[in-house]
Design a protein around this motif. Structure first.
Motif, short mmCIF file in Angstrom:
data_model
loop_
_atom_site.label_atom_id
_atom_site.label_comp_id
_atom_site.label_asym_id
_atom_site.label_seq_id
_atom_site.Cartn_x
_atom_site.Cartn_y
_atom_site.Cartn_z
N ARG A 166 -5.21 9.67 9.08
CA ARG A 166 -4.45 10.92 9.17
C ARG A 166 -2.96 10.66 9.15
O ARG A 166 -2.47 9.69 9.73
N GLY A 167 -2.24 11.55 8.49
CA GLY A 167 -0.81 11.42 8.35
C GLY A 167 -0.05 12.02 9.52
O GLY A 167 -0.64 12.58 10.45
N ASP B 5 -2.57 14.26 3.54
CA ASP B 5 -1.97 14.74 4.80
C ASP B 5 -2.10 16.26 4.93
O ASP B 5 -1.41 16.89 5.70
#
Length: 772
Positions: free
Chosen positions: A309-310, A343
């Protein structure tokens, strides 16, 4: 109830709360496990509890494996039940189960689908309906993926189903073009238009197809959300996605489809051209290898994988399945697939953080609260949004706060309705009671006079009092001059008791993913080249809904993309059938009649290494009798069968042991049959391999075999050089008959690759001779 019968009640802490159960015991044996009450996700719980119960009863033990994908819940039941039974001094006698030896299962099919969520099931069903053999592989012990946590609401644009519900659709009401426009507006034109068009134009046929295939009876959804410009949302009678998953999977299996649960895909397989042609999955004590003409990837997202995950996800709680770990990004790594917008997340504004980083949804309760007059405030006591607006406005307003938290303020009249909906959807009474009792930790649940709730929540008292006074004035006048809230949702607060509950942004679904051909949903690599035989569907393919999605649109994408991917996979499979397979057929012969043979293990190791590239069949000679010229007119069936297999193959491999510096008598006898009664070896490409106890690895036996295969009547085309001789056989193989030495395996691959080249060279030579 007799003295030997007992009913033992117990409790286990599941993923969502307390699970109450009862164990029926008769004569120190478990007869039944009954669930009395639970607050788990029903779609998951209903699928796994029967499996768990069967394992307990069949093994008469609570020391059985938890169900994959529901480990927390099922392990909690096992641990608690074991203690409960032991506390009653009941002595169970576990069934003695022999240790199950690890095995390899090899399957062939037209289409294999990875992932048993909504998109995967629709893709599998579509391909099956078009006449393909289909296998669906799911890593969890249950079906549903992320879909199982959602409602069944979906758009029915362009479907006959929706025409019956809403009446005949005309352009002023609904159309694919109108749906495309709504999507673009909602996501602020971040969508990929080609995929949005594919979704909008196929959801109608897809809904009609799956409704008929599985007997689904859609009706008008109770909630028609304002993000949609027209009424188009439909849902199943239960409003639950479990109904969809249950009925579609049942229909799929009833019509000939095969579902394999608890099998995690670890890698893909490739043919000699380097094209994807199957997969390898690992289950309990089993490796499953599936070869297929087409592969559909519908493995879901990566929301539960924090490493993937960004920065956009920081401070936003996750409420999706903990099994959404992005496995496909690992087993697809060598394909260098093109991805985009990893993202992007589908963020909702209605959530309560129940443990660090993990939230539960409160959508239904929160919507009810604002319908009855509740307002959203921030930590500074200021109102932040028009509470009658679309969800994206809520989301943006919450994310704009420095702590990314808002609070929902309501009166006691409203709280009573909100409480009912919280308990109905995922929360337990004890859980909510605990929230109110714990004033030091999140989530914030407080009640009291207005200044009391402000102080307990750490909110500016004066600002909150001013905010409420202003809102009360707006409600009296029927005009919200601050945010423009609709008059029908402007209701004055009643009484002096207020309830304040936190609201945090949450997500379950990732919106980015792999890039695809926008017509066929074939996956593409970073060079924008289509990856042959490989298709995508569902959450793992991003772009149709852009950076955000309206309510019902994730289901819309899952069903429509599965429908298209299933069609494309079927068409691709038919093309392969029409063209015929390029896989070479290799007949491998175990050169001994012994029941235990290291050379048999060597051939099994070769099958494991090369079966994705060729059709590698291992044949035995132990049923072939000693050669006797007197029996030529009464040829044994075993000889005829082996001769036919060699004749039909593109080449052969013989694994030869060494007995007294020569080949075994059984192998010599078999070749005598095959050079007298039959002549299948004539000009047949042959590769010789061997392993032995000593350090020379059957070198003399291989020389001996070459001489025999060159004899008149045999006339085989033995590959020159490239002998594979494996010494010290007892230490070379693991329990799964795989080579343990990497250098030996690499050399074997080199030799086999040379054998494939040798086969091709002979074919080219034959064509040249025939042409001249």
């Amino acid at each position: 109830m007799s003295d030997k019968e007992k009913q033992i009640k117990g409790q286990a802490m599941g993923h969502n709360g307390i699970i109450n159960y009862e164990i029926d015991i008769d004569n120190d044996k478990v007869e039944d496990l009954k669930i009395l009450k639970h607050s788990e996700t029903s779609g998951i719980f209903n699928q796994v509890i029967d499996k768990l119960k069967q394992n307990i009863i069949s093994q008469q033990s609570f020391d059985v494996d938890a169900v994959s994908g529901a480990t927390v819940m099922t392990q909690a039941i096992l641990d608690s039940a074991k203690k409960a039974v032991e506390s009653e001094h009941i002595d169970l006698t576990p069934m003695v189960n022999q240790k199950i030896k690890h095995q390899t299962t090899r399957l062939k099919t037209d289409v294999v689908v990875i992932g048993g969520g909504e998109a995967g099931l629709v893709a599998a069903s579509r391909a099956l309906s078009l006449g393909q053999q289909v296998i669906l592989v799911e890593k969890n012990g249950y079906l549903g993926g992320a879909t199982i946590l959602n409602g069944s609401n979906v758009t029915g644009t362009g479907s006959k189903v929706s025409e019956k519900i809403f009446g005949k659709q005309i352009d002023s009401q609904d159309s694919p073009a109108k749906l495309v426009n709504d999507v673009a507006v909602e996501c602020k034109n971040t969508n990929i238009p080609q995929l949005t068009n594919l979704m909008a134009n196929n959801i109608g046929p897809a809904i009609d197809f799956i409704s008929e295939f599985a007997g689904l009876s859609y009706q008008k959804a109770q909630t028609q959300t304002p993000e949609h410009s027209v009424e188009r949302q439909i849902e199943l009678p239960t409003a639950s996605s479990y109904e969809f998953i249950q009925k579609v999977s049942k229909a799929f299996e009833a019509k000939g489809g095969k579902i394999i649960l608890g099998a995690r895909v670890e890698g893909l397989t490739f043919n000699r051209k380097g094209q994807v042609n199957g997969l390898t999955a690992e289950a309990d004590n089993e490796t499953i290898k599936i070869k297929a003409n087409s592969i559909v990837l519908a493995a879901g997202g990566y929301g539960a994988n924090k490493q993937m995950r960004g920065p956009e996800s920081k401070g936003i709680d996750y409420y999706g399945p903990m099994t959404s770990t992005g496995d496909s990004y690992i087993f697809n790594e060598d394909l260098n697939l093109k991805t985009h917008h990893l993202d992007w997340y589908k963020i909702y504004p209605h959530g309560v953080e129940v443990q660090p980083g993990i939230a539960k949804l409160t959508t239904y309760a929160s919507k009810k609260a604002t319908d009855m007059g509740a307002i959203y405030i921030n930590s500074n006591g200021k109102r932040i949004v028009n509470e009658s607006d679309v969800y994206t406005k809520f989301r943006d307003a919450i994310l704009a706060q420095s702590d990314k938290i808002a609070y929902l303020l309501m009166d006691e009249r409203t709280w009573k309705q909100v409480y009912k909906l919280l308990v109905l959807h995922d929360f337990t009474e004890n859980e909510i009671k605990k929230f109110f009792a714990d004033q030091k930790n999140r989530p914030v649940f407080v009640k009291g006079l207005l200044d009391e709730v402000a102080k307990k929540a750490g909110i500016n008292v004066a600002n909150l009092e001013s905010t409420v006074n202003s809102y009360q004035d707006f409600a009296k006048k029927g005009v919200d001059s601050e945010f423009g809230r609709s008059q029908e949702y402007l209701h004055e607060y009643e009484g002096d008791t207020y309830y304040l509950i936190e609201q945090c942004a949450r997500f379950a679904t990732t919106l980015g993913g792999y890039s695809v051909n926008s017509k066929t949903l074939e996956l593409i690599n970073k060079q924008n080249e289509v990856v042959a035989n490989y298709f995508g569907a569902g959450e793992i393919i991003g772009g149709a809904n852009g950076h955000d999605s309206m309510p019902s649109m994730m289901n819309t994408w899952g069903i429509s993309s599965g429908y298209v991917a299933g069609l494309s996979a079927s068409q691709n499979a038919n093309q392969h059938k029409a063209e015929g397979t390029d896989d070479k057929k290799i007949t491998a012969i175990v050169g001994t009649n012994a029941s235990k043979s290291y050379n048999r293990q060597l051939l099994n190791a070769m099958k494991d290494l090369f079966d994705s590239e060729v059709d590698f069949e291992i044949c035995e000679i132990k049923n072939i009798p000693l050669f006797n010229e007197d029996l030529l007119n009464d040829e044994p069936l075993a000889v005829k069968e082996l001769a036919n297999k060699i004749e039909e193959s593109d080449g052969g491999v013989i694994a030869v042991p060494e007995y007294d510096h020569a080949i075994p008598a059984s192998l010599k006898s078999a070749i005598e049959w095959l050079s007298c009664a039959e002549h299948p070896f004539k000009e047949k490409p042959i590769m010789i391999v061997g392993t032995s106890l000593g350090i020379q690895g059957t070198v003399r036996a291989q020389i001996n075999l070459r001489q025999i295969l060159d004899a008149p009547g045999v006339d085989a085309s033995v590959m020159p050089g490239h002998e594979f001789m494996l010494p010290q056989a007892p230490v070379q193989f693991n329990d799964e008959n795989r080579l343990m030495d990497a250098s030996s395996e690499d050399f074997l691959k080199q030799c086999f690759n040379n054998f494939m080249t040798y086969i091709e060279s002979l074919k080219i030579k034959d064509r040249s001779v025939n042409a001249s």
